[in-house]
Motif scaffolding. Sequence first.
Motif, short mmCIF file in Angstrom:
data_model
loop_
_atom_site.label_atom_id
_atom_site.label_comp_id
_atom_site.label_asym_id
_atom_site.label_seq_id
_atom_site.Cartn_x
_atom_site.Cartn_y
_atom_site.Cartn_z
N ASP A 26 2.60 6.80 11.72
CA ASP A 26 2.08 6.61 10.37
C ASP A 26 2.33 7.88 9.56
OD1 ASP A 26 1.18 4.16 11.20
OD2 ASP A 26 -0.93 4.77 11.36
N THR A 47 2.42 5.72 1.40
CA THR A 47 1.92 5.66 2.77
C THR A 47 2.82 4.73 3.59
OG1 THR A 47 0.39 3.85 2.23
CG2 THR A 47 -0.49 6.10 2.15
N GLN A 53 2.94 2.60 7.31
CA GLN A 53 2.21 2.12 8.47
C GLN A 53 3.21 1.68 9.53
OE1 GLN A 53 -0.17 -1.59 8.19
NE2 GLN A 53 -1.89 -0.34 8.95
#
Length: 961
Positions: free
Chosen positions: A870, A896, A898
């Motif tokens: 991550d 971000t 994931q």
Amino acid sequence: MNCLMRKHCLRAWAFTACLGWIQLYAQEKGTWKKDDQQTVWVTPVANEAGGGRLVRVQLYQPQIVRVTVYPGTTVTPDSSLSVVAAAQVRKTFTTEEKGDSIYIHAAPLHVAISLRTGRLAYTTGRGGVLQEVTEGKRFQPQVADGLPCYAVTNRFAVQPDDAWYGLGQHQDDQFNYRHRQVRFFQNNTSVAVPFLLSRNNYGVLWDHYALSTVGDIRPFRPLGDLRLFNAAGKEGWLTQTYANNPARPEELVYTSAVSDINIAFLGDSKAAFPAAFRPDKGLVVYTGAFASGFTGLHKFDFTYAGYVKMWVDGKLVLDRWRQAWNPGAGVVELPLEKDKKYDVRIEWLPDGGESYFTCRWLPPVPDEEQNQFAFTSEAAHAIDYYFIAGENMDSVIAGYRRLTGKATLMPEWAFGFWQSRERYRTQAELLDAVKEFRRRRIPLDNIVQDWSYWREKEWGSQDFDPARFPEPDSMIAQLHRDYKTQIMISVWPKFYTGIPAYNQFERKGWLYGRNVADSVRDWIAQGYVSTFYDAFNASARKGFWNLLQQKIYSKGIDAWWMDASEPDILSNVSPQKRIAQMTPTALGPAALWLNAYPLENARGIYEGQRGTGDNKRVLLLTRSGYAGSQRYGAVIWSGDIASRWTDMKAQISAGINFSMSGLPYWTMDIGGFSVEKRFERPKEADQEEWRELQTRWYQFGAFVPLFRVHGQLPFREIYNIAPETHAAYHSMLYYNKLRYRLLPYIYSLAGKAYWQDYTLMRGLVMDFSADTAVNNIGDQFMLGPSVLVNPVYEYKARKRRLYLPAGTGWYNWYTGQYENGGRHIETDAPYEKMPLYVKAGAILPTGPERQYVAEKKVDTLRVYVYGGADGSFTLYEDEGRDYSYEKGSYSEIPFTYQESSHTLTIGKRTGSFTGMLPKRTVQVVYIDKAHPQGIADKVNILKTIAYTGAALQVPLMHKTL
């Protein structure tokens, strides 16, 4: 803080604090009192030899404790130049007496104070002892300018696994300062910052300005304190020989016995050299043997100018050079056995009429001091320090900046490329250089005008010499208008006697007088008498700014180069001579304020420019700094370093430790400033070594906070180093362009440095502290959270052994090949490429190729996402040139990634600023183990997205065949 220190001294010795209110709890335990909601006073019973009698412990800021120890019951007024934050009242602060100690609880930090000895211990909510005073405090009476003061010492005991960093910038290529010594005396190439940072997540800010020593504070010893043997084996001394022809060292002009090599300061060599010796051409050789009465790691500390080599039992352990007028420093660590004789040979070519050479040593650290460090200062009225606890090293640095001020945000153009040389002699030379950069399409944002643009006899006038710079206003306007280039100019705090500015400052009492009284001449032509202004005088600082504003800033200058800011009134003098040159200061004895001069010098220009109201960001390049310099728009560079491979390597650890001292903006003379004669008029082999040295240094320099070239002959422009067909030219151009592609990433780190007290150039221990293998790695670093930088610092090296930290995976920058962390590897390091790696989970935003920062907006953002973990990154943007960001005018876009879903989320943009792009194209490049590719112009773009500020999710899955 603005009161005269002379008054402080007299007041300190004229009144005694009223201590009648202190409550007596138990005579054998001493007394204590909590006088308000944040301060505890302790008067211990046991007055350890020379120790303090009154201890003040103040909960100063969240997770920060201030400790002040007084030698008696006299409370001296507070006076700090570094610390600008006020104490904050902590309502959750409680105290309890338990046994013979007082406990202060201010979760997560807890402090215990012995009522018997006054010793302190610090613990966190996790229960581990971070730091403890063991041998306590020591005061030794001193006198400064006829006034009483003390030499002060404070020792700390730590955990066996501890390691220490920061403490400014020094040139002995030491990284982890455990069991090592750092001396605080501002000097060309050595910058004192009294902030120590521990891998165990605490820091100590030593709030003193005098000559100081940190770490292993035992004084280095003369060679004669070893058992010495001469060349014939006779005990008592080494054999010292002098020859005027290094090619024929057997033709001696003088032979003598020697047991102390100590040619340390200006003038010492005149007494040391025999009359028949030619120091500009000759060779000095020391031969014989030595033996120690200790077993363990010994340290040999060198100061040197010219060439120096040392062999021990036939093994070369030191090989250095430094130009004669600017001595260097080096430390050799040797494991020795007790009473064993070691053959030694030291060769020294002074390489100049005035030269320097010292050699001292230290025996191994005693067992009882293995887990200790200390601070000691030569002049103070009390011991005063701040203990800062944190969850990680970044939060400790944040505490340092809460105390000493935030690091201002540099103008965006400052993160582009700076070209400089010593020096552009005429207006035409400078303009021609910029014109050639633009013609060749070599990116450039800042051209630097170094010293001596004034008339020879008018140093300090701040006037351009009309014969060489006939139209400075037009020159600056042309740089801005036609070449879109900023200009930085060198300004010194130095004045020649007799010029109008000197006369004005002298009438007002703003100048140091000793150098003039001594009629000391500098090195220009026949020499001129000069002195520096007193930067501790608020009126003098304002007067200096007014002079700069009238003569230079009004012409449109963009940034300031503040040379010799130590202050280097006269180079290579002893600390005692420097103190005499600065006596008196407006604050009182120079001995108390010595190291703070560069802080106050920067303050005057920063406050002056901000006071103009034009809102242009202040940028100061200064050769020295101190705790707090970051709040004045200061970038510190590493001084007049040498153009040698060993000096290049030393800059890596120097830059990392400086950044870990809490000041985020550091740079260096890419390529080194001082040049060996063999490079000035090189033979073919020397020419190729010079080009390779410049290339490797340039590769390294592209990844430090500020990217800047400077140095003496040969000229340092890319096209003067190598022709455009040469690999050196190709490599330097590649890294220059790459730097501009990386500016969205780098400028975001700068935004984080302001808003979150982040550090751009990061020791590996900051991000991988769980991996103890990184504790001593000072030749690799992280630029931000993602990029592992591994400079190549050996001539003709085409491989680089490096360490990939544990806890993550790593991708080769150029190929995308994945490597597991937690191991050493040997990787390719071809001439044109420096090994770079990117951390798994990294999100790396890049922009377009540009010739200068303002050439185009980043309307197309290419974002490299590295799978395997991550990750997150926040893109920071603002107006880039003014201080509107301080009022909230900026934007952030969070990214971000994931790993479990292979999804990149581009979050909602927050904030705005003048000129912000309402929409842009985002190209996503996804790299994982199965799909390696490097960072390059032509890559496989997985997704192209139109981003308008709203949050969106981007699935990242490569198509399978």
